[in-house]
Design an enzyme around this catalytic site. Sequence first.
Site, short mmCIF file in Angstrom:
data_model
loop_
_atom_site.label_atom_id
_atom_site.label_comp_id
_atom_site.label_asym_id
_atom_site.label_seq_id
_atom_site.Cartn_x
_atom_site.Cartn_y
_atom_site.Cartn_z
CG PHE A 81 36.32 43.59 67.02
CD1 PHE A 81 34.98 43.94 66.96
CD2 PHE A 81 36.64 42.26 67.24
CE1 PHE A 81 33.98 42.98 67.11
CE2 PHE A 81 35.65 41.29 67.39
CZ PHE A 81 34.32 41.66 67.32
NE ARG A 83 40.85 51.74 68.29
CZ ARG A 83 41.62 52.40 69.15
NH1 ARG A 83 41.17 53.50 69.72
NH2 ARG A 83 42.83 51.97 69.43
N GLY A 189 29.67 57.96 59.50
CA GLY A 189 30.02 57.58 58.14
C GLY A 189 31.08 56.50 58.17
CB CYS A 192 32.75 49.67 59.34
SG CYS A 192 34.29 48.92 58.77
#
Length: 251
Positions: A81, A83, A189, A192
């Site tokens: 997970f 970012r 966008g 992912c």
Amino acid sequence: AVVENELIFLCLPTPQDEDGSADLSYVLNISEQIGEMLIDNNDYKIVINKSTVPVGTAKMVTNILEKKGSKNVDVASNPEFLREGYAVEDFMKPDRIVIGSNSERALNKLEELYEPFVRQGNPILKMNRESSEVTKYAANSYLAMRITFMNELANFCEKVGADVDLVRRGMGTDNRIGKRFLFPGIGYGGSCFPKDVNALIKTSVDSGSEIKLLTLVDSINKEQKLKIVQKIKNEFGESLNGKTFGVWGLA
């Protein structure tokens, strides 16, 4: 490395295929190779899929390993997970760790591995493999849905004279909603969201339980990208011949 180590992580790309599904060729090809390497293995191993993959992939990897004759191997799902721009920070201080396996031994091993990263009390969530695989897609799709809602709301606010930024602040201070992923723009966008939304749509359709809300989210997102063109035409006129536009942040 495969022969000598107990934990084997698969960190592989799963790009979007032409039909919207996730391309699993990298994951499955590597699984074939690992299976051949572990034919004579007697030591306990865990093959851990960290890639974003559709539900059922861990079962496919298990079938490949068993077909190759691998012994004493468990397969687990452990989605990342991370970012963009905060990957190292998110790895060192994760909000939560999700691990999925049908083996209690594998779950306990992975819990032991990750305990040093969650000393401040963030949870390690243990579940079956299918639940773990769905969790990653569900999280990304929900965030994409939030962005899409704000884009629709921004379009509405423009029509009625409201300021979507003020509306966003009014919404975000509600603890039930929160402040993040409420910024409108020209669509979501990145590497992912588009592929994960489409992969979950495709998997849901194939399973006979289409997530219709996501189908709509994907459609709205495609339309939102074109709205910037109309804004430009409203500002400069229908003909854009001779105009030069710079795209800020293009990489």
